[in-house]
Design a protein around this motif. Structure first.
Motif, PDB file in Angstrom:
ATOM      1  N   UNK A   7      35.824  42.422  18.685  1.00  0.00           N
ATOM      2  CA  UNK A   7      34.550  43.111  18.465  1.00  0.00           C
ATOM      3  C   UNK A   7      33.786  42.413  17.343  1.00  0.00           C
ATOM      4  N   UNK A   8      32.532  42.064  17.629  1.00  0.00           N
ATOM      5  CA  UNK A   8      31.690  41.506  16.577  1.00  0.00           C
ATOM      6  C   UNK A   8      31.150  42.648  15.723  1.00  0.00           C
ATOM      7  N   UNK A   9      31.652  42.731  14.512  1.00  0.00           N
ATOM      8  CA  UNK A   9      31.326  43.858  13.630  1.00  0.00           C
ATOM      9  C   UNK A   9      30.035  43.654  12.847  1.00  0.00           C
ATOM     10  N   UNK A  10      29.287  42.596  13.167  1.00  0.00           N
ATOM     11  CA  UNK A  10      27.960  42.443  12.589  1.00  0.00           C
ATOM     12  C   UNK A  10      26.874  42.978  13.501  1.00  0.00           C
ATOM     13  N   UNK A  30      40.826  48.221  19.236  1.00  0.00           N
ATOM     14  CA  UNK A  30      40.799  46.757  19.225  1.00  0.00           C
ATOM     15  C   UNK A  30      41.685  46.215  18.107  1.00  0.00           C
ATOM     16  N   UNK A  31      42.286  45.060  18.362  1.00  0.00           N
ATOM     17  CA  UNK A  31      43.147  44.457  17.348  1.00  0.00           C
ATOM     18  C   UNK A  31      42.554  43.184  16.759  1.00  0.00           C
ATOM     19  N   UNK A  32      41.297  42.881  17.117  1.00  0.00           N
ATOM     20  CA  UNK A  32      40.661  41.664  16.618  1.00  0.00           C
ATOM     21  C   UNK A  32      39.174  41.897  16.430  1.00  0.00           C
ATOM     22  N   UNK A  33      38.611  41.256  15.408  1.00  0.00           N
ATOM     23  CA  UNK A  33      37.190  41.364  15.100  1.00  0.00           C
ATOM     24  C   UNK A  33      36.642  39.982  14.766  1.00  0.00           C
ATOM     25  N   UNK A  34      35.325  39.908  14.758  1.00  0.00           N
ATOM     26  CA  UNK A  34      34.643  38.740  14.220  1.00  0.00           C
ATOM     27  C   UNK A  34      33.416  39.229  13.469  1.00  0.00           C
ATOM     28  N   UNK A  35      32.885  38.370  12.613  1.00  0.00           N
ATOM     29  CA  UNK A  35      31.701  38.697  11.818  1.00  0.00           C
ATOM     30  C   UNK A  35      30.764  37.505  11.785  1.00  0.00           C
ATOM     31  N   UNK A  36      29.461  37.778  11.713  1.00  0.00           N
ATOM     32  CA  UNK A  36      28.538  36.782  11.202  1.00  0.00           C
ATOM     33  C   UNK A  36      28.856  36.643   9.705  1.00  0.00           C
ATOM     34  N   UNK A 240      34.638  37.622  22.694  1.00  0.00           N
ATOM     35  CA  UNK A 240      34.018  38.426  21.641  1.00  0.00           C
ATOM     36  C   UNK A 240      32.869  39.240  22.210  1.00  0.00           C
ATOM     37  N   UNK A 241      32.862  40.526  21.884  1.00  0.00           N
ATOM     38  CA  UNK A 241      31.817  41.447  22.310  1.00  0.00           C
ATOM     39  C   UNK A 241      30.702  41.404  21.274  1.00  0.00           C
ATOM     40  N   UNK A 242      29.603  40.766  21.641  1.00  0.00           N
ATOM     41  CA  UNK A 242      28.508  40.552  20.694  1.00  0.00           C
ATOM     42  C   UNK A 242      27.221  41.081  21.322  1.00  0.00           C
ATOM     43  N   UNK A 243      27.160  42.403  21.450  1.00  0.00           N
ATOM     44  CA  UNK A 243      26.001  42.999  22.116  1.00  0.00           C
ATOM     45  C   UNK A 243      25.500  44.223  21.370  1.00  0.00           C
ATOM     46  N   UNK A 244      24.263  44.570  21.675  1.00  0.00           N
ATOM     47  CA  UNK A 244      23.631  45.769  21.131  1.00  0.00           C
ATOM     48  C   UNK A 244      23.937  46.938  22.060  1.00  0.00           C
TER      49      UNK A 244
END
Length: 258
Positions: A7-10, A30-36, A240-244
């Motif tokens: 999940x993109x947490x930004x 979820x067990x994983x995240x990403x960030x800007x 990675x889920x990077x959506x609005x």
């Protein structure tokens, strides 16, 4: 869909303070995240870096991807790798990201290329980007990815071919393509052809539907087909889920569970 998600947490969980988002992602399953880039400046203080790292560690999630500084994103900047006069900021963010990468095991670092600067020869910008990206690839403990983007007319990397040309120029083995289905689809790239021809050069995958940049199922991109093709071509990284989200964050992942 058989591939694991991050999940993109930004862009998701934005109703929460940034440091609460890794725990929220964990609570959502979820067990994983990403960030800007998660800091307001390119060179955050030690306390800011420590607080961010602890938030990820305490949540028990893997931080699999992080952007280097994007500059003033709200004002339209999209990275600093090619911007003259911004070398120090870019390199500061590389140094911070390298430390976080070693501590948290970050796999992917997104180095946004930067917009074309008025009054600067594009060749000079490309030379600077090559220098900055070569240094980043040498220092970062993972894969550096180059991303085509949509929506900003002065950003020069629009297609996978544009990004691959930069990757070829840098020539480092740990520099790869960020395959963002949303941006490439909006820009008219042939997603199936990119997978068929360049799957081995894809270092990370992000998804949002088009049009709208919302969750899968809200637009026209056939994700099942493309993600199956990626799997068949040997891609085994995160999606990675990077959506609005179109509704609440709590409903933003209904499509995953259906």
């Amino acid at each position: 869909m058989p591939l694991p998600y991050a999940v993109n947490c930004s862009i998701l969980f934005t109703e929460l303070p940034l440091l609460e988002r890794p725990a929220a992602a964990a609570a959502a399953g979820f067990d994983a995240v990403e960030f800007w880039w998660p800091f307001p400046t390119a060179a955050p203080g030690d306390a800011e870096v420590e607080a961010f790292a602890r938030a990820v560690e305490d949540a028990g999630v893997a931080l699999v991807g992080m952007n280097l500084t994007g500059g003033d994103m709200a004002a339209g900047e999209r990275g600093l790798a090619s911007l003259p006069g911004r070398e120090r900021e870019f390199r500061d963010s590389v140094d911070v990201a390298a430390g976080l990468g070693k501590r948290l095991g970050i796999e992917v670092f997104n180095a946004l290329y930067g917009n074309r600067a008025e009054g600067v020869d594009a060749r000079d910008q490309d030379d600077l980007a090559e220098q900055n990206l070569t240094r980043a690839a040498a220092l970062l403990p993972g894969t550096v990815v180059i991303e085509p983007l949509s929506g900003v007319a002065t950003y020069p990397l629009r297609t996978a071919a544009d990004a691959l040309a930069v990757i070829d120029r840098v020539g480092a083995p740990n520099v790869a393509l960020l395959f963002d289905l949303y941006h490439l689809a909006v820009n008219g790239d042939d997603l199936a052809a990119v997978i068929a021809d360049h799957a081995a050069r894809i270092g990370h995958v992000q998804i949002a539907d088009a049009p709208g940049r919302h969750e899968p199922g809200t637009g026209t991109i056939p994700f099942d087909r493309y993600l199956a093709a990626l799997t068949g071509a040997g891609y085994s990284g995160r999606i990675a889920l990077e959506y609005l989200p179109t509704t609440t964050t709590e409903r933003a992942f209904d499509w995953v569970r259906s």
